[in-house]
Design an enzyme around this catalytic site. Structure first.
Site, PDB file in Angstrom:
ATOM      1  N   ASP A  35      11.502  21.798  67.587  1.00 25.38           N
ATOM      2  CA  ASP A  35      11.586  22.804  68.648  1.00 25.38           C
ATOM      3  C   ASP A  35      13.031  23.286  68.771  1.00 25.38           C
ATOM      4  OD1 ASP A  35       9.640  23.475  71.344  1.00 25.38           O
ATOM      5  OD2 ASP A  35      11.784  23.951  71.496  1.00 25.38           O
ATOM      6  N   ILE A  36      13.210  24.580  68.972  1.00 23.07           N
ATOM      7  CA  ILE A  36      14.546  25.174  69.033  1.00 23.07           C
ATOM      8  C   ILE A  36      15.293  24.763  70.305  1.00 23.07           C
ATOM      9  CG2 ILE A  36      13.974  27.375  70.183  1.00 23.07           C
ATOM     10  CD1 ILE A  36      15.578  28.746  67.873  1.00 23.07           C
ATOM     11  N   ASN A  94       0.085  23.420  75.784  1.00 22.39           N
ATOM     12  CA  ASN A  94      -0.028  24.348  76.906  1.00 22.39           C
ATOM     13  C   ASN A  94      -0.952  25.488  76.510  1.00 22.39           C
ATOM     14  OD1 ASN A  94       1.978  22.932  78.427  1.00 22.39           O
ATOM     15  ND2 ASN A  94       3.527  23.848  77.118  1.00 22.39           N
ATOM     16  N   GLU A 102       4.090  29.742  76.259  1.00 20.15           N
ATOM     17  CA  GLU A 102       5.031  30.824  75.922  1.00 20.15           C
ATOM     18  C   GLU A 102       4.632  31.509  74.622  1.00 20.15           C
ATOM     19  OE1 GLU A 102       9.075  29.445  75.627  1.00 20.15           O
ATOM     20  OE2 GLU A 102       8.863  28.280  77.468  1.00 20.15           O
ATOM     21  N   VAL A 103       4.205  30.732  73.654  1.00 24.73           N
ATOM     22  CA  VAL A 103       3.909  31.285  72.324  1.00 24.73           C
ATOM     23  C   VAL A 103       2.395  31.199  72.092  1.00 24.73           C
ATOM     24  CG1 VAL A 103       4.346  31.114  69.852  1.00 24.73           C
ATOM     25  CG2 VAL A 103       6.170  30.529  71.477  1.00 24.73           C
ATOM     26  N   HIS A 107      -0.342  25.200  69.328  1.00 20.82           N
ATOM     27  CA  HIS A 107       0.611  24.185  68.868  1.00 20.82           C
ATOM     28  C   HIS A 107       0.547  22.989  69.794  1.00 20.82           C
ATOM     29  CE1 HIS A 107       2.665  26.876  71.696  1.00 20.82           C
ATOM     30  NE2 HIS A 107       3.387  25.840  72.090  1.00 20.82           N
ATOM     31  N   HIS A 109       3.143  19.871  71.145  1.00 20.73           N
ATOM     32  CA  HIS A 109       4.491  19.333  71.219  1.00 20.73           C
ATOM     33  C   HIS A 109       4.374  17.818  71.070  1.00 20.73           C
ATOM     34  CE1 HIS A 109       6.223  22.927  73.530  1.00 20.73           C
ATOM     35  NE2 HIS A 109       4.921  23.114  73.682  1.00 20.73           N
TER      36      HIS A 109
HETATM   37  P1  AMP Z   1       4.825  26.650  74.843  1.00 21.71           P
HETATM   38  O1  AMP Z   1       5.402  26.921  76.203  1.00 21.71           O
HETATM   39  O2  AMP Z   1       3.940  25.445  74.832  1.00 21.71           O
HETATM   40  O3  AMP Z   1       4.184  27.870  74.254  1.00 21.71           O
HETATM   41  O4  AMP Z   1       6.061  26.235  73.939  1.00 21.71           O
HETATM   42  C1  AMP Z   1       6.705  27.071  73.022  1.00 21.71           C
HETATM   43  C2  AMP Z   1       7.851  26.294  72.429  1.00 21.71           C
HETATM   44  O5  AMP Z   1       8.313  26.996  71.300  1.00 21.71           O
HETATM   45  C3  AMP Z   1       9.053  26.090  73.371  1.00 21.71           C
HETATM   46  O6  AMP Z   1       9.287  24.699  73.541  1.00 21.71           O
HETATM   47  C4  AMP Z   1      10.196  26.799  72.634  1.00 21.71           C
HETATM   48  O7  AMP Z   1      11.435  26.136  72.786  1.00 21.71           O
HETATM   49  C5  AMP Z   1       9.701  26.779  71.202  1.00 21.71           C
HETATM   50  N1  AMP Z   1      10.225  27.841  70.352  1.00 21.71           N
HETATM   51  C6  AMP Z   1      10.299  29.164  70.607  1.00 21.71           C
HETATM   52  N2  AMP Z   1      10.813  29.819  69.560  1.00 21.71           N
HETATM   53  C7  AMP Z   1      11.068  28.895  68.602  1.00 21.71           C
HETATM   54  C8  AMP Z   1      11.610  28.950  67.280  1.00 21.71           C
HETATM   55  N3  AMP Z   1      12.011  30.107  66.721  1.00 21.71           N
HETATM   56  N4  AMP Z   1      11.733  27.795  66.596  1.00 21.71           N
HETATM   57  C9  AMP Z   1      11.356  26.621  67.139  1.00 21.71           C
HETATM   58  N5  AMP Z   1      10.836  26.506  68.379  1.00 21.71           N
HETATM   59  C10 AMP Z   1      10.697  27.625  69.104  1.00 21.71           C
END
Ligand code: AMP
Length: 125
Positions: A35-36, A94, A102-103, A107, A109
């Site tokens: 994770d970034i 999530n 967010e994405v 996925h 974590h």
């Molecule tokens: P979620 O809120 O479960 O969708 O988590 C999305 C996760 O993706 C967050 O923990 C971000 O820090 C992570 N994230 C977003 N962009 C990147 C990226 N380019 N590389 C790695 N992790 C990312």
């Protein structure tokens, strides 16, 4: 919740090689990377390569090969990073607005390396 996949999401762009990632493990159907913005000493994201939006979407629609590969890859990461034999860990996924996703590419974590607190904050009423 609709399972309409947005191919412009950042994990789709990672899968297409448009932006870099710190890969931990890659298989035919699954990618795992750091994770970034890590929230713990170990914070790895595991994603299927297929266009799935959420846990329930993946669980309902993925092929048996995808389902097995995803979970075996997550297990391999737990072994590789020493967390399977350590002091414990948490796997989170999530989904949607209330899940604060967010994405919009499914996925999990994998978090480890420190005490992780309560699973969910109590709602303030
Ligand atoms: P979620 O809120 O479960 O969708 O988590 C999305 C996760 O993706 C967050 O923990 C971000 O820090 C992570 N994230 C977003 N962009 C990147 C990226 N380019 N590389 C790695 N992790 C990312």
């Amino acid at each position: 919740m609709a399972h309409i996949y947005d191919p412009t999401n950042i994990f789709a762009r990672i899968l297409r090689g448009e932006i870099p990632n710190k890969t931990v493990l890659e298989t035919a159907n699954t990618l795992a990377f750091h994770d970034i913005h890590p929230q713990a000493p170990v914070h790895v994201l595991v994603i299927p390569k297929g266009p799935y939006v959420t846990f329930d979407h993946f669980a309902a629609k993925a092929t048996v090969e995808e389902l097995v590969d995803f979970h075996r890859t997550a297990a391999a990461i737990c072994a590789m990073l020493g967390i399977a034999s350590g002091d414990g860990y948490r796997v989170i996924s999530n989904a949607g607005v209330n899940g604060m996703q967010e994405v919009p590419h499914y996925h999990v974590h994998i978090l480890a390396g420190r005490p992780l607190g309560r699973l969910v904050e109590r709602a303030v009423t």
